[in-house]
Design a protein around this motif. Structure first.
Motif, PDB file in Angstrom:
ATOM      1  N   THR A  83       0.834  -1.190   0.000  1.00  0.00           N
ATOM      2  CA  THR A  83       0.000   0.000   0.000  1.00  0.00           C
ATOM      3  C   THR A  83       0.873   1.246   0.000  1.00  0.00           C
ATOM      4  O   THR A  83       1.958   1.264   0.585  1.00  0.00           O
ATOM      5  N   ALA A  84       0.415   2.282  -0.666  1.00  0.00           N
ATOM      6  CA  ALA A  84       1.139   3.549  -0.704  1.00  0.00           C
ATOM      7  C   ALA A  84       0.144   4.687  -0.746  1.00  0.00           C
ATOM      8  O   ALA A  84      -0.870   4.623  -1.454  1.00  0.00           O
ATOM      9  N   GLY A  85       0.410   5.706   0.020  1.00  0.00           N
ATOM     10  CA  GLY A  85      -0.441   6.884   0.014  1.00  0.00           C
ATOM     11  C   GLY A  85       0.406   8.138   0.043  1.00  0.00           C
ATOM     12  O   GLY A  85       1.386   8.223   0.782  1.00  0.00           O
ATOM     13  N   ALA A  86       0.073   9.110  -0.769  1.00  0.00           N
ATOM     14  CA  ALA A  86       0.868  10.334  -0.846  1.00  0.00           C
ATOM     15  C   ALA A  86      -0.041  11.545  -0.937  1.00  0.00           C
ATOM     16  O   ALA A  86      -1.122  11.486  -1.530  1.00  0.00           O
ATOM     17  N   SER A  87       0.401  12.646  -0.352  1.00  0.00           N
ATOM     18  CA  SER A  87      -0.337  13.902  -0.456  1.00  0.00           C
ATOM     19  C   SER A  87       0.646  15.049  -0.543  1.00  0.00           C
ATOM     20  O   SER A  87       1.779  14.963  -0.067  1.00  0.00           O
ATOM     21  N   CYS A  88       0.212  16.125  -1.157  1.00  0.00           N
ATOM     22  CA  CYS A  88       1.100  17.270  -1.343  1.00  0.00           C
ATOM     23  C   CYS A  88       0.280  18.552  -1.349  1.00  0.00           C
ATOM     24  O   CYS A  88      -0.776  18.618  -1.980  1.00  0.00           O
ATOM     25  N   GLU A  89       0.767  19.558  -0.644  1.00  0.00           N
ATOM     26  CA  GLU A  89       0.193  20.893  -0.685  1.00  0.00           C
ATOM     27  C   GLU A  89       1.319  21.883  -0.931  1.00  0.00           C
ATOM     28  O   GLU A  89       2.354  21.817  -0.282  1.00  0.00           O
ATOM     29  N   GLY A  90       1.107  22.794  -1.830  1.00  0.00           N
ATOM     30  CA  GLY A  90       2.144  23.760  -2.171  1.00  0.00           C
ATOM     31  C   GLY A  90       2.653  23.462  -3.560  1.00  0.00           C
ATOM     32  O   GLY A  90       1.903  23.050  -4.437  1.00  0.00           O
ATOM     33  N   GLY A  91       3.945  23.646  -3.782  1.00  0.00           N
ATOM     34  CA  GLY A  91       4.520  23.355  -5.075  1.00  0.00           C
ATOM     35  C   GLY A  91       5.758  24.182  -5.336  1.00  0.00           C
ATOM     36  O   GLY A  91       6.481  24.543  -4.421  1.00  0.00           O
ATOM     37  N   ALA A  92       6.017  24.474  -6.604  1.00  0.00           N
ATOM     38  CA  ALA A  92       7.159  25.284  -7.017  1.00  0.00           C
ATOM     39  C   ALA A  92       6.640  26.573  -7.628  1.00  0.00           C
ATOM     40  O   ALA A  92       5.747  26.554  -8.481  1.00  0.00           O
ATOM     41  N   GLU A  93       7.197  27.689  -7.209  1.00  0.00           N
ATOM     42  CA  GLU A  93       6.706  28.984  -7.672  1.00  0.00           C
ATOM     43  C   GLU A  93       7.865  29.924  -7.960  1.00  0.00           C
ATOM     44  O   GLU A  93       8.810  30.024  -7.175  1.00  0.00           O
ATOM     45  N   ALA A  94       7.803  30.577  -9.094  1.00  0.00           N
ATOM     46  CA  ALA A  94       8.774  31.611  -9.455  1.00  0.00           C
ATOM     47  C   ALA A  94       8.030  32.905  -9.727  1.00  0.00           C
ATOM     48  O   ALA A  94       7.073  32.926 -10.500  1.00  0.00           O
ATOM     49  N   GLU A  95       8.469  33.979  -9.115  1.00  0.00           N
ATOM     50  CA  GLU A  95       7.801  35.271  -9.274  1.00  0.00           C
ATOM     51  C   GLU A  95       8.839  36.347  -9.516  1.00  0.00           C
ATOM     52  O   GLU A  95       9.810  36.476  -8.772  1.00  0.00           O
ATOM     53  N   MET A  96       8.636  37.117 -10.578  1.00  0.00           N
ATOM     54  CA  MET A  96       9.573  38.175 -10.929  1.00  0.00           C
ATOM     55  C   MET A  96       8.799  39.460 -11.172  1.00  0.00           C
ATOM     56  O   MET A  96       7.989  39.540 -12.096  1.00  0.00           O
ATOM     57  N   ASN A  97       9.005  40.472 -10.341  1.00  0.00           N
ATOM     58  CA  ASN A  97       8.335  41.764 -10.495  1.00  0.00           C
ATOM     59  C   ASN A  97       9.333  42.783 -11.032  1.00  0.00           C
ATOM     60  O   ASN A  97       9.706  43.718 -10.358  1.00  0.00           O
ATOM     61  N   GLY A  98       9.779  42.621 -12.212  1.00  0.00           N
ATOM     62  CA  GLY A  98      10.773  43.469 -12.839  1.00  0.00           C
ATOM     63  C   GLY A  98      11.527  42.633 -13.850  1.00  0.00           C
ATOM     64  O   GLY A  98      11.226  41.459 -14.027  1.00  0.00           O
ATOM     65  N   PRO A  99      12.501  43.177 -14.572  1.00  0.00           N
ATOM     66  CA  PRO A  99      12.947  44.557 -14.493  1.00  0.00           C
ATOM     67  C   PRO A  99      11.863  45.547 -14.911  1.00  0.00           C
ATOM     68  O   PRO A  99      11.088  45.250 -15.808  1.00  0.00           O
ATOM     69  N   THR A 130      11.603  34.307  -5.542  1.00  0.00           N
ATOM     70  CA  THR A 130      10.968  35.614  -5.708  1.00  0.00           C
ATOM     71  C   THR A 130      12.023  36.667  -5.998  1.00  0.00           C
ATOM     72  O   THR A 130      12.989  36.806  -5.252  1.00  0.00           O
ATOM     73  N   LEU A 131      11.841  37.401  -7.087  1.00  0.00           N
ATOM     74  CA  LEU A 131      12.724  38.502  -7.438  1.00  0.00           C
ATOM     75  C   LEU A 131      11.876  39.756  -7.520  1.00  0.00           C
ATOM     76  O   LEU A 131      11.104  39.941  -8.457  1.00  0.00           O
ATOM     77  N   GLU A 132      11.981  40.594  -6.494  1.00  0.00           N
ATOM     78  CA  GLU A 132      11.140  41.783  -6.420  1.00  0.00           C
ATOM     79  C   GLU A 132      11.692  42.893  -7.311  1.00  0.00           C
ATOM     80  O   GLU A 132      12.893  42.985  -7.546  1.00  0.00           O
ATOM     81  N   GLU A 133      10.757  43.738  -7.778  1.00  0.00           N
ATOM     82  CA  GLU A 133      11.172  44.881  -8.581  1.00  0.00           C
ATOM     83  C   GLU A 133      11.917  45.887  -7.714  1.00  0.00           C
ATOM     84  O   GLU A 133      11.564  46.144  -6.581  1.00  0.00           O
ATOM     85  N   SER A 134      12.972  46.442  -8.266  1.00  0.00           N
ATOM     86  CA  SER A 134      13.729  47.483  -7.573  1.00  0.00           C
ATOM     87  C   SER A 134      12.839  48.694  -7.326  1.00  0.00           C
ATOM     88  O   SER A 134      11.984  49.033  -8.129  1.00  0.00           O
ATOM     89  N   GLY A 135      13.078  49.374  -6.224  1.00  0.00           N
ATOM     90  CA  GLY A 135      12.293  50.553  -5.906  1.00  0.00           C
ATOM     91  C   GLY A 135      12.642  51.766  -6.740  1.00  0.00           C
ATOM     92  O   GLY A 135      11.917  52.742  -6.761  1.00  0.00           O
TER      93      GLY A 135
END
Length: 268
Positions: free
Chosen positions: A72-88, A139-144
């Motif tokens: 028997t095998a049981g698996a669960s997952c919440e979340g994942g992989a995320e890339a966020e770029m607010n710029g250039p 996460t790569l935030e935009e420069s101010g």
């Protein structure tokens, strides 16, 4: 066990050089800004004022997978992989009035490759249970102060005022995986791997009025590669249990302003 694990078997999203390819809901990529950016003007000579803006995002999420043979095998997952770029952002990557050979060339090539491999269970004549919460996040935030970012102006001569901005983020999360062979294994994970960068320099990487050869060249190449491997269990003719809370994190705040002037100087 999470009843939604079967629907979360494999979800992968890829963003490369501004083209968006997304499958599933866990791998998320978001590239913002860059409109109005990339301005080159009045370059005289050869190989001057060339510009490349090539953001690459490759979030990969493989989680919530279960396989069993005579067990028997049981698996669960919440979340994942995320890339966020607010710029250039708008006004970035400006080169102006460079005269000579190989002057005022600019490249902006941020790379984000978060990978999440978690919540995977395999059982062979045994039982395996795996669960994961969290994932891998870049996460790569935009420069101010985006309007002044990566500006090279009035460089005369050869090989002057060239700039490279190439931040790299590659968080890897491998946790909450269980394997059992003639036994029992259980694994759980909360957290993950996270890389966060607040901007690519703001008014940094400004080179102005360098005369001569090889002046005012700059490179900004921060690298973040947090790796989280925890809460994994393997059992052979026995039992194994593993759990993990937390993860791996990298954080780079916005760098201080850099401004270079002078002869044969300003190389970063």
């Amino acid at each position: 066990m999470n009843s939604n694990w079967a629907r979360k078997t494999m979800k992968t999203g890829v963003v490369a050089a501004g083209a968006v390819l997304v499958a599933g809901s866990a791998g998320v990529a978001n590239a913002g800004g860059s409109h109005g950016a990339v301005d080159t003007h009045d370059q005289v000579g050869a190989l001057n004022g060339n510009q490349v803006v090539a953001p690459v995002q490759a979030p990969v999420n493989i989680c919530g997978i279960a396989a069993s043979v005579l067990g028997t095998a049981g698996a669960s997952c919440e979340g994942g992989a995320e890339a966020e770029m607010n710029g250039p952002g708008s006004g970035d990557v400006t080169t102006y009035d460079n005269t000579g050979l190989g002057n005022g060339n600019q490249a902006v090539a941020p790379v984000q490759a978060p990978v999440d491999v978690s919540g995977i269970a395999a059982g062979v004549a045994g039982g395996a249970t795996a669960g994961s919460e969290g994932g891998s996040d870049a996460t790569l935030e935009e420069s101010g102060r985006a309007e002044e970012s990566a500006t090279t102006t009035g460089n005369d001569g050869a090989l002057s005022g060239n700039q490279l901005l190439a931040p790299v983020q590659a968080p890897v999360n491998a946790c909450g995986n269980a394997v059992a062979v003639f036994g029992g294994a259980a694994a759980g994970c909360e957290g993950g791997a996270e890389a966060e960068m607040d901007g690519m320099g703001g008014s940094d990487l400004t080179t102005t009025d360098n005369d001569g050869i090889g002046n005012g060249n700059q490179a900004y190449i921060p690298v973040q590669a947090p790796v989280n491997v925890c809460g994994n269990a393997i059992a052979i003719f026995g039992t194994a249990y593993a759990s993990c809370e937390g993860g791996s994190e990298a954080d780079i705040d916005e760098p201080h302003e850099e401004n270079t002037k002078g002869h044969l100087s300003g190389k970063k």
